[in-house]
Design a protein around this motif. Structure first.
Motif, PDB file in Angstrom:
ATOM      1  N   UNK A  82      -5.501 -10.355 -23.279  1.00  0.00           N
ATOM      2  CA  UNK A  82      -4.643  -9.341 -22.646  1.00  0.00           C
ATOM      3  C   UNK A  82      -3.227  -9.381 -23.219  1.00  0.00           C
ATOM      4  N   UNK A  83      -2.709 -10.571 -23.469  1.00  0.00           N
ATOM      5  CA  UNK A  83      -1.362 -10.674 -24.037  1.00  0.00           C
ATOM      6  C   UNK A  83      -1.320 -10.038 -25.422  1.00  0.00           C
ATOM      7  N   UNK A  84      -2.341 -10.309 -26.233  1.00  0.00           N
ATOM      8  CA  UNK A  84      -2.366  -9.769 -27.590  1.00  0.00           C
ATOM      9  C   UNK A  84      -2.576  -8.260 -27.578  1.00  0.00           C
ATOM     10  N   UNK A  85      -3.460  -7.785 -26.723  1.00  0.00           N
ATOM     11  CA  UNK A  85      -3.700  -6.341 -26.638  1.00  0.00           C
ATOM     12  C   UNK A  85      -2.449  -5.616 -26.156  1.00  0.00           C
ATOM     13  N   UNK A  86      -1.752  -6.192 -25.188  1.00  0.00           N
ATOM     14  CA  UNK A  86      -0.522  -5.578 -24.677  1.00  0.00           C
ATOM     15  C   UNK A  86       0.513  -5.425 -25.770  1.00  0.00           C
ATOM     16  N   UNK A  87       0.529  -6.371 -26.690  1.00  0.00           N
ATOM     17  CA  UNK A  87       1.451  -6.298 -27.817  1.00  0.00           C
ATOM     18  C   UNK A  87       0.999  -5.255 -28.831  1.00  0.00           C
ATOM     19  N   UNK A  88      -0.277  -5.268 -29.178  1.00  0.00           N
ATOM     20  CA  UNK A  88      -0.795  -4.358 -30.197  1.00  0.00           C
ATOM     21  C   UNK A  88      -0.529  -2.896 -29.869  1.00  0.00           C
ATOM     22  N   UNK A  89      -0.682  -2.520 -28.600  1.00  0.00           N
ATOM     23  CA  UNK A  89      -0.533  -1.107 -28.234  1.00  0.00           C
ATOM     24  C   UNK A  89       0.920  -0.643 -28.281  1.00  0.00           C
TER      25      UNK A  89
END
Length: 330
Positions: free
Chosen positions: A14-21
């Motif tokens: 979730x932390x990585x996805x939140x950054x990617x978007x």
């Protein structure tokens, strides 16, 4: 840039996805997860497509893949991504065995794709400043180090040795050992470990104290335990103390927060820099510029070797030179 995420089994997904978007020019093409409910919920949250099969996701012509599956599945997913021509950001530990980690590195090298191990603590501002001051010679030659990485048992598959490779020791050793290696620019020569179970109902190691000797003679200790009670957050206690010939330096990597105590226990109100976001942005920039990763697969392998060696040491009751212990005792 087209990016995919394989599995939301690990909380860092979730932390990585939140950054990617939030990164300009990056499109999260899809999320693959064999847990349909978890994968669909994540895909809906991040407004992307859900794929039950990671093979379907990899067929979308991705530039990069983030692997955040269970430790024992890292090899399967990372190797498949590499064969599909996608750069790989792989959650730590790089794998649950040394052999699997070596296979991931070899597959990425053969495919000519970038491989980065997800060690976000390197991107923590306090840690970066500590390294800069040590590199500048402010504390003289480093003689010894003391580290902690304590939290509570995260539950779920982390308590399954077949999926995780072990418990607290494999989970919490690698972060701090990587920072120690990075700052010293030295590898660990041998490890002695005391490992036990004291805090969890599950049959898993949740207490570990390691003594390390680096190849240049520097020694270090590390408390890498799940010793916090259920009312504490899962993570939030990465500290390092450096003892040098000209002084000492203490660093709390996660002190940029307010501690909120209430009837449910302790909760962190975080206000500081986001090391997960910095990690992901660094990975994307490395892929874009076709530069070497800041944290390599070899870095992931070297940190894993220490954790594996620690299990071997505890089973043997003696110091283990790295390379002797290849598998976590079952």
């Amino acid at each position: 840039m087209k990016v995919g995420i394989i599995s939301f089994a690990h909380g860092h997904a979730h932390a990585y996805a939140s950054s990617l978007v939030t990164i300009d020019g990056v499109t999260v093409v899809g999320i693959a997860d064999d847990n349909e409910k978890r994968g669909q919920e994540a895909a809906q949250h991040y407004k992307t497509d859900y794929y039950r099969s990671y093979h379907e996701l990899l067929a979308q012509g991705l530039d990069a893949v983030v692997v955040t599956s269970e430790n024992a599945r890292h090899k399967e997913h990372a190797v498949a991504a590499a064969k599909a021509g996608a750069a790989v950001l792989c959650e730590k530990p790089l794998a649950h065995t040394v052999e699997d980690a070596q296979a991931i590195i070899a597959a990425c090298e053969e495919a000519g794709v970038l491989l980065q191990t997800a060690f976000p603590v390197r991107f923590n501002e306090a840690i970066k400043r500590a390294k800069a001051r040590i590199d500048a010679g402010e504390f003289g030659a480093i003689l010894a180090m003391k580290g902690t990485n304590r939290g509570k048992n995260p539950g779920g598959w982390f308590n399954d040795k077949q999926l995780a490779g072990g418990g607290a020791v494999i989970d919490h050793t690698v972060h701090v050992v990587d920072v120690m290696r990075w700052i010293l620019q030295e590898d660990v020569a041998d490890v002695y470990a005391e490992i036990d179970q004291h805090f969890s109902a599950e049959a898993i190691d949740d207490a570990g104290v390691l003594s390390l000797t680096f190849q240049n003679g520097v020694f270090a200790t590390l408390d890498c335990s799940w010793s916090r009670n259920p009312n504490f957050p899962i993570w939030g206690d990465v500290t390092l103390e450096f003892i040098g010939t000209k002084g000492t330096l203490k660093v709390d990597a996660q002190a940029q927060k307010l501690d909120l105590y209430h009837s449910g226990g302790l909760q962190y109100n975080f206000w500081g820099d986001n090391m997960d976001d910095s990690l992901v942005r660094d990975f994307i920039e490395s892929v874009r510029k076709k530069r070497n990763p800041s944290v390599t697969g070899i870095d992931g392998l070297k940190a894993l070797e220490v954790a594996i060696g620690a299990y071997a040491s505890a089973a043997k009751g003696d110091v283990v030179a790295l390379g002797e212990g290849e598998q976590v005792p079952r």
